[in-house]
Scaffold this active site. Structure first.
Site, PDB file in Angstrom:
ATOM      1  N   CYS A   1       0.942  -1.152   0.017  1.00 30.21           N
ATOM      2  CA  CYS A   1      -0.066   0.047   0.000  1.00 30.21           C
ATOM      3  C   CYS A   1       0.938   1.242  -0.110  1.00 30.21           C
ATOM      4  O   CYS A   1       1.525   1.442   0.964  1.00 30.21           O
ATOM      5  CB  CYS A   1      -1.017   0.075   1.108  1.00 30.21           C
ATOM      6  SG  CYS A   1      -2.114   1.599   1.268  1.00 30.21           S
TER       7      CYS A   1
ATOM      8  N   ARG B   1      -0.034   4.548   3.189  1.00 31.67           N
ATOM      9  CA  ARG B   1      -0.167   4.097   4.324  1.00 31.67           C
ATOM     10  C   ARG B   1       0.102   5.363   5.297  1.00 31.67           C
ATOM     11  O   ARG B   1       0.050   5.305   6.673  1.00 31.67           O
ATOM     12  CB  ARG B   1       1.015   3.248   4.674  1.00 31.67           C
ATOM     13  CG  ARG B   1       0.523   1.628   4.365  1.00 31.67           C
ATOM     14  CD  ARG B   1       1.530   0.583   4.491  1.00 31.67           C
ATOM     15  NE  ARG B   1       2.394   0.724   3.469  1.00 31.67           N
ATOM     16  CZ  ARG B   1       3.607   0.150   3.607  1.00 31.67           C
ATOM     17  NH1 ARG B   1       3.867  -0.516   4.624  1.00 31.67           N
ATOM     18  NH2 ARG B   1       4.490  -0.014   2.545  1.00 31.67           N
TER      19      ARG B   1
ATOM     20  N   TRP C   1      -8.962   5.549  -0.296  1.00 33.69           N
ATOM     21  CA  TRP C   1      -9.584   6.441  -1.361  1.00 33.69           C
ATOM     22  C   TRP C   1      -8.562   6.067  -2.784  1.00 33.69           C
ATOM     23  O   TRP C   1      -7.676   5.592  -2.923  1.00 33.69           O
ATOM     24  CB  TRP C   1      -9.285   7.927  -0.994  1.00 33.69           C
ATOM     25  CG  TRP C   1      -7.826   8.413  -0.472  1.00 33.69           C
ATOM     26  CD1 TRP C   1      -6.716   8.522  -1.403  1.00 33.69           C
ATOM     27  CD2 TRP C   1      -7.437   8.266   0.790  1.00 33.69           C
ATOM     28  NE1 TRP C   1      -5.639   8.692  -0.410  1.00 33.69           N
ATOM     29  CE2 TRP C   1      -6.110   8.419   0.927  1.00 33.69           C
ATOM     30  CE3 TRP C   1      -8.172   8.034   1.812  1.00 33.69           C
ATOM     31  CZ2 TRP C   1      -5.389   8.262   2.064  1.00 33.69           C
ATOM     32  CZ3 TRP C   1      -7.577   8.089   3.101  1.00 33.69           C
ATOM     33  CH2 TRP C   1      -6.303   8.053   3.331  1.00 33.69           C
TER      34      TRP C   1
ATOM     35  N   GLU D   1      -4.914   3.919 -10.524  1.00 34.69           N
ATOM     36  CA  GLU D   1      -5.714   2.532 -10.350  1.00 34.69           C
ATOM     37  C   GLU D   1      -6.965   2.740 -11.211  1.00 34.69           C
ATOM     38  O   GLU D   1      -7.138   1.644 -11.855  1.00 34.69           O
ATOM     39  CB  GLU D   1      -6.245   2.491  -8.964  1.00 34.69           C
ATOM     40  CG  GLU D   1      -5.061   2.532  -7.725  1.00 34.69           C
ATOM     41  CD  GLU D   1      -5.381   2.743  -6.537  1.00 34.69           C
ATOM     42  OE1 GLU D   1      -5.456   1.488  -5.581  1.00 34.69           O
ATOM     43  OE2 GLU D   1      -5.726   3.711  -6.030  1.00 34.69           O
TER      44      GLU D   1
END
Length: 1405
Positions: free
Chosen positions: A415, A418, A587, A592
């Site tokens: 991720c 973070r 979010w 992506e």
């Protein structure tokens, strides 16, 4: 500290270099033992202790290369004494007999070298003192028992060496990270050589086996490590017993001996020899396996990570705490695989494994709240261990679950976002037990996270796994995702990634519209049962239409995407327990969504988008793919931003991740990261993450992949039957959908009661804040799981895990926290100022800045669609809060402590949902609270998306008719027949939650002239035991109301005096089978004492009634005119304040003004404030009498109605002036840390006070005089007194004692300010300040003078301004002068002890 270490020393000796300091020298004590100099003790905080290399019992054999081994003890001392200070001394120290002592260099978590001392016994020892059992007990059936002796000396040696390594390395870890090694816990390395080896970028401490010998040879060939290794299971043996790799290795991971497998290996070896494992040996191996209290892997290496762009390096040591392998080994790299291995989490773990992992997690949690190895930690672990041994699992506390969820996000190596991990909102839904309640919880999750486009990260956690066949699962990969419809020709309409799940939904009866962007239903299963489907209401799903700012034709494609990415198919693995049903949402990053549109395995729209943009897609070399992908990303960012929906671009995300890595390196010594996943698919080397080396490893807690639910589910019904398909599908009409979106009030109160936590914290001196807090509770219980608690009883470690905190606090004196808020204040100060190394227990609150512009903007108000990725928040980043402050505007620093709490919470990252509100006791305090409470409730419901689900009318009604408010018939007074009343000390202690002292009034002396019309008395209170206080502290005295007023009130209430105690009771509704029952329960507010005692000693009947009380009195008034008048006073703040200031009425005077009130005594017992103790500055020093305390009391009398009303008397001063000598007085002592004498007696002090403001100064000069007389040859104090009084003949109290100070030469100067002296101009203390300005200025700036001011707020403000003018007159600006005074305050050199008075309170000056 300059410390050199020398490794080349004789056997059992170490040579060190240590600096001799001016104070405490080398930092250790020596003793004469057999004419040798032996270390007898280490001085705390000095060189020897800091070095961690010198032990009690060490013998000094050489000093600076001079042998002293055979020297007399006195001569050794002489040699050490001649060493100059601040110069190094080289000592040769000999360790204990029968030991080998040496030094080893290892590495701290940051990679820096650390020298560790090892003292090793020459004789073997075993774990926990367990010795090999050499008994031979046969069992014909199982073969003879096999103990260590049966394995032969060689295996004993190998086991000992493994044991020694575990012990030694854990000691190294402890020595580096925690406390010094105790000499009695020596490390054993009798058969090993401790060395250092390592390749590029890493070093590790290892134990080297004898050359040419493989320790694996006699252990079963079947002993190997398969699958993931738990974090708490040590891989130390892997470091020291490398096995052959590649031979018959089907997974390429190599054979690895593991401590968990030692028992298995020895059992197999014993079986081949026709024997079995001796129980003692099995116990020995188990003790070895669980040897260390810390689950950190024993591997002591670090990995150097380099940023190839700027060349900066960091040492990652956190990877040593990894929980399992990520799949790579020396022969292959699996970094680019989506999943390196099949999920191994489909089954529950064994009790043994859960025990190990649970112990690790509990350790992590208590370490995070700084309570590691405390009784609380031990108690909690005992509870967890008992649960696991009983049923194989355990229940997490809410704070533990919150910590685990945040930490799992923090540990997620794939991720990039973070940095916001601490702001994760955790919804605990473990109480849900049906698919419908699961769906409702997920619906609320979506609403909370969506937040009208201002996306918030959240996780919802359902029940843990106890039996895999009874799992709770969310079948969707994401809560919101578009369907994918497979066509007959093999093509797909919609999202190809959803085809399989779409078909599962269709088999269960769902019929999608067949479009490209159809939102899939939610599918959940509970308790292992078949799943159920629930359509998501369209209004809940926020979608963004994709359009381009320049290429407007993009809209023709009809592209859109949902705002909230909520992953829901992963398992949450924490402490040995799996949570297979969790939903996590953050979010989107623009790339992506762009990949979802362009990837060939998804919508595959790259060519379509290029065509709309007009790009030439016939030639790859034209870079049309790159250009199209870039423009599509720009369109996504533009679309989300114009729709006010949170999105982050890949550049900002990359920069925030680099900041996160930097933070984690400082905090934890590393950051797990998967480079392949972290680096976005756009930007490449333009992004800082591209150039950063990363280390991929897995920590626990974590989120992990798991098998799709439909692949592993065991169907309870035939899913192919149409009848079952129809029953599985939940199709709702309009009303049903409306109910799904807007839960019924009854269902929501039940669901939310265990979801959104709201904690109301109050800090109070008088009880008013507590009353407001409990009223607030009555409102918030309609929408939240609410708890109300005193600040002194609140567990401060829970603060960072709260969702919403509401602080209701008063301010004591001139800006200090109330007594029960001091710990809360100190904790906030420690969190917000961790680098503050001053000795102050609490900060100065009176000079906080109040403007709201200094606060961080609330999320509600910020232009937040572009989330502040670089905003680290702080330790309270996930907390929402609001503050209501109570105070009196008669004090210059009005509600200062409430403002401090507000700013401290804001500084720590908490989000303020409503700006601070204050209530002034001199002007409409009740009305201010009545306005604030409903407003903050509405705002809280809005922040947590509960506005549509809470009945606001009921909540508002609860404000007036809640559990804490009085209504006729709800309370009763019950006489306790035959009962024994509580003694007054016990009653006061229970009422005020204080430790009450019982003293005797031994003396009362009038300090003023008999001709004076004023009276000031000095009282002496004697105690039967020593009193603990220092000059400057306060004594809180409990008084009694005027007996005449009490008698009049009892007569008005028609109550006859009776010695029988009474019990106040409240009618409480309790749930019962088939409904509820109402029962009378004791009211804890008041103790069981006679009713006349309650009105005389426990309740305040002289303070003007509040508007809330007047509102209740209006309901009891029989006369309509009186009722209307009371209603006006209770509602109209201006009318109330005018009436109160003019009359300043007692309760009996109010009842006389409104005679038609049919008084209910229960109303008074519920609504009257408690009779508070009065605080007086202590006028004595414990050096004079440790069992006596003195107080200077001015007797207060005044007339109301502008001097034409009845005569009123001060409650406490009147009581003390008439209380019989020899009778009991109840009190307690209150510390005043901000009003202390300087440590050095010679520092100049200025004592400025008027009237009874001289009271604390008497304790000062008593203390200083006693100290001087005890040492008359020492330096004298320098005291300057500025004292104000009316007339020196009548009002100059303590004149004789001040003259005694002059006689001893301790008084530098006395300045009298006389305001009523005949023939002398009226002078106040502030008028004297300019006259001593030159000396005062010099003493402040050159001699560190302390200034003490005691008196009413008006005088204190005047003195402050006068001193500021003195500074300004000598060349500084007003702002600079104010800064000087602020600096004096914060440096504990400007002290104030300020009090109010009736004239200010009533508006009379």
């Amino acid at each position: 500290m300059d410390l050199g270490v020398y490794h080349n020393s004789p056997a059992n000796c170490i040579k060190i270099r240590i600096i001799k300091r001016p104070i405490h020298g080398l930092g250790f004590h020596l003793k004469n033992e057999n004419n040798s100099a032996v270390v007898a003790g280490l001085i705390a905080g000095c060189e020897a202790e800091k070095s961690n290399l010198i032990r009690i019992g060490d013998r000094i054999t050489a000093v600076n290369s001079i042998s002293v081994e055979n020297m007399p003890f006195e001569q050794v001392l002489a040699i050490l004494g001649k060493v100059p200070v601040e110069t190094p001394v080289i000592l040769l120290l000999k360790g204990p007999q029968n030991c080998r002592t040496h030094l080893v260099t290892t590495f701290a978590p940051d990679g820096s070298p650390v020298t560790i001392r090892h003292t090793e016994s020459i004789n073997q020892i075993s774990v926990n003192g367990l010795q090999p059992d050499t008994r031979q007990a046969g069992n014909p059936k199982n073969g003879p028992p096999m103990n260590l002796a049966a394995f032969g000396n060689e295996l004993q040696e190998r086991l000992s060496r493994i044991e020694e390594f575990i012990q030694g390395t854990c000691r190294v870890l402890n020595a580096v990270n925690t406390a010094p090694v105790a000499p009695e816990a020596s490390i054993v390395h009798t058969k090993s050589v401790l060395g250092v080896q390592g390749g590029r970028g890493e070093e590790q401490v290892v134990v080297s086996p004898r050359k040419g010998h493989n320790l694996n040879d006699d252990i079963s060939d079947n002993v190997r490590m398969n699958g993931p290794v738990p974090r708490a299971v040590y891989s130390a043996v892997t470091s020291i017993i490398p096995s052959k790799t590649g031979d018959n290795d089907d997974d390429g991971m190599g054979k690895t001996v593991h401590l968990d497998n030692l028992s298995t290996g020895f059992n197999q070896l014993a079986a081949r020899r026709g024997s079995r494992l001796e129980p003692e040996l099995a116990l020995h191996l188990e003790a070895l396996r669980l040897r260390s209290p810390s689950p950190t892997l024993v591997n002591r290496k670090y990995v150097k990570l380099r940023n190839v762009m700027d060349g900066k390096t960091a040492m990652d040591t956190l990877h040593r705490a990894h929980s399992e392998s990520v799949g790579c080994n020396h022969h292959r790299c699996t970094a680019s695989l989506m999943n390196t291995a099949k999920p191994q989490n489909s089954q529950a773990r064994s009790k043994e494994e859960v025990l190990i992992l649970a112990k690790d997690f509990i350790r992590q949690y208590f370490e995070s709240i700084k309570r590691l190895n405390t009784p609380a930690h031990e108690t909690r672990w005992a509870e967890v261990e008992a649960q696991i041994r009983a049923c194989g699992s355990y229940e997490f506390k809410e704070q533990e679950l919150t910590f685990a969820a945040k930490t799992a996000w923090r540990n997620s190596q794939r991720c990039i976002g973070r940095i916001q991990w601490s702001k994760l909102q955790v919804f605990d839904s473990r109480f849900t037990d049906t698919p419908r309640t699961m769906f409702q919880a997920l619906l609320n999750h979506i609403k909370y996270s969506t937040n009208r486009g201002n996306i918030r990260s959240a996780i919802t956690i359902f029940k843990q796994r106890n039996n895999p066949e009874q799992d709770y699962r969310i079948w969707n990969a994401q809560l919101i995702r578009y369907a994918g419809y497979r066509q007959e020709d093999g093509s797909i309409i919609g999202d190809p990634a959803s085809v399989e799940f779409t078909e599962v939904c269709q088999k269960l009866g769902w019929k999608g519209p067949g479009g490209r962007f159809d939102v899939l239903p939610i599918m959940v299963s509970a308790n292992g049962q078949d799943p159920e489907l629930f359509d998501l209401p369209r209004e809940v799903v926020l979608e963004v239409q994709i359009k381009h700012a320049e290429y407007t034709k993009l809209e023709n494609l009809g592209l859109k995407w949902y705002a909230v990415p909520a992953v829901s198919n992963m398992t949450f693995d924490v402490g040995g327990v799996f949570f297979p049903a969790v939903a996590f949402s953050g979010w989107y990053m623009n790339t992506e969504i762009a990949r979802d549109f362009c990837d060939t395995g998804r919508y595959n729209l790259l060519e379509d988008v290029a065509s709309v943009f007009g790009f030439d897609s016939t030639r790859v070399s034209s870079l049309w793919k790159d250009q199209t992908f870039l423009e599509l990303n720009k369109a996504i960012l533009h679309s989300f931003q114009t729709a006010n929906v949170t999105v982050v671009d890949h550049h900002s995300a990359s920069e925030s991740f680099m900041k996160h890595v930097e933070n984690e390196q400082k905090l934890r010594g590393g950051c797990p990261a998967d480079w392949v996943w972290i680096v976005p698919p756009l930007g490449g080397s333009l992004l800082p993450v591209f150039h950063q080396e990363m280390l991929n490893y897995k920590l626990s807690p974590c989120y992990d992949y798991q098998e799709e639910a439909w692949r592993v589910h065991i169907w309870k019904k035939d899913k192919n039957k149409s009848s079952n398909r129809n029953s599985m599908k939940r199709k709702f009409g309009f009303r049903e959908i409306a109910r799904a979106v807007k839960f019924s009030a009854k269902l929501m109160s039940k669901a939310l009661a265990r979801r959104i936590r709201a904690t109301i914290i109050y800090a109070t001196e008088t009880g008013k804040s507590e009353k407001y807090a409990r009223t607030l509770f009555d409102v918030f219980k309609y929408g939240f799981d609410v708890n109300v608690i005193s600040a002194e009883n609140y567990d401060l470690t829970h603060l960072e895990h709260e969702a919403l905190i509401l602080v209701v606090t008063s301010t004591f004196g001139n800006g200090d926290p109330p007594d029960n808020g001091k710990d809360f204040a100190s904790y906030l100060h420690q969190l917000s100022c961790p680098d503050d190394t001053t000795s102050k227990a609490v900060p100065t609150y009176s000079r906080v800045t109040h403007p709201l512009s200094t606060q961080r903007p609330s999320i509600q108000a910020a232009e937040a669609p572009q989330i502040g990725m670089m905003d680290l928040g702080g330790p309270l980043g996930n907390v929402r809060y609001a503050v209501f402050g109570l105070g009196s505007s008669s004090y210059p620093h009005f509600c200062a402590f409430a403002h401090y709490v507000d700013q401290a919470l804001n500084k720590l990252g908490a989000e303020c949902i409503l700006p601070i509100h204050t209530g002034d006791e001199l002007c409409g305090q009740d009305q201010s609270f009545k306005k604030w409470a409903p407003e903050v409730f509405r705002m809280a419901c809005d922040v947590f998306c509960l506005g549509d689900d809470v009945n606001m009318a009921d909540a508002k009604a609860a404000f007036f008719q809640g559990d804490s408010s009085w209504t006729r018939g709800r309370y009763r007074i019950r006489t306790v027949t035959g009962g024994v009343a509580e003694d007054m000390q016990t009653a006061l202690a229970a009422t005020h939650n204080k430790t009450i002292l019982t003293c005797t009034l031994s003396e009362r002396k009038n300090l003023q002239s008999a001709q004076s019309n004023r009276q000031t008395v000095l009282i002496h209170l004697d105690s039967a035991e020593d009193l603990s206080y220092v000059p400057g502290d306060h004594v809180a005295l409990f008084a009694q109301n005027d007996p005449a007023l009490v008698s009049a009130l009892l007569e008005r209430l028609s109550i006859k005096v009776s010695p029988s105690p009474v019990q106040m009771e409240v009618l409480v509704e309790k749930p019962a089978v088939g409904g509820s029952n109402k029962t009378w329960c004791p009211m804890e507010r008041l103790p069981s004492v006679p009713l006349n005692v309650i009105f005389s000693s426990l309740l305040d009947i002289t303070t003007p009634p509040s508007q809330m009380l007047l509102e209740n009195l209006a309901s009891l008034a029989a006369d309509p005119d009186e009722q209307e008048r009371l209603i006006v006073l209770s509602k109209n703040t201006e009318a109330y304040e005018t009436w109160k200031r003019f009359n300043w009425p007692t309760l009996i005077e109010v009842l006389e003004e409104f005679p038609s009130i049919e008084m209910d005594p229960t109303l008074l017992l519920v609504e009257l404030p408690l009779l508070q103790p009065r605080f007086y500055s202590i006028s004595s020093s414990p050096l004079v009498s440790v069992r006596q305390v003195h107080a200077t009391v001015g007797i207060v009398t005044y007339q109301t109605k502008n001097g034409n009303g009845p005569l009123h008397r001060g409650v406490c001063s009147s009581y003390l002036s008439k209380h019989p000598i020899g009778e009991k007085v109840y009190c307690y002592l209150r510390s005043a840390p901000g009003f202390r004498l300087p440590e050095k007696i010679s520092i100049p002090i200025y004592l400025i006070g008027a009237g009874t403001g001289i009271a604390p100064f008497r304790s000062f000069w008593q203390h200083l005089l006693h100290t001087y007389l005890a040492n008359p040859t020492g330096r004298k104090p320098e005291i300057t007194i500025v004292f104000g009084c009316r007339n020196q003949k009548m009002d100059h109290i303590y004149k004789q004692e001040i003259e005694d100070l002059q006689k001893y030469g301790l008084l530098r100067k006395l300045h009298l300010a006389l305001s009523r002296e005949p023939g002398v101009p009226k002078t106040y203390v502030q008028d004297v300040i300019p006259l001593i300005g030159e000396t005062l200025h010099t003493d402040i700036f050159t001699r560190g003078a302390h200034i003490y001011v005691c008196g009413d707020v008006g005088m204190a403000a005047g003195v402050h301004d006068a001193i500021k003018n003195v500074i300004v007159a000598r060349g500084q600006t007003e702002m600079e002068a104010e800064n000087v005074l602020d600096s004096l305050r914060s440096g504990d050199r400007y002290h104030e002890d300020i009090f109010g008075n009736y004239n200010m309170a009533s508006g009379l000056q």
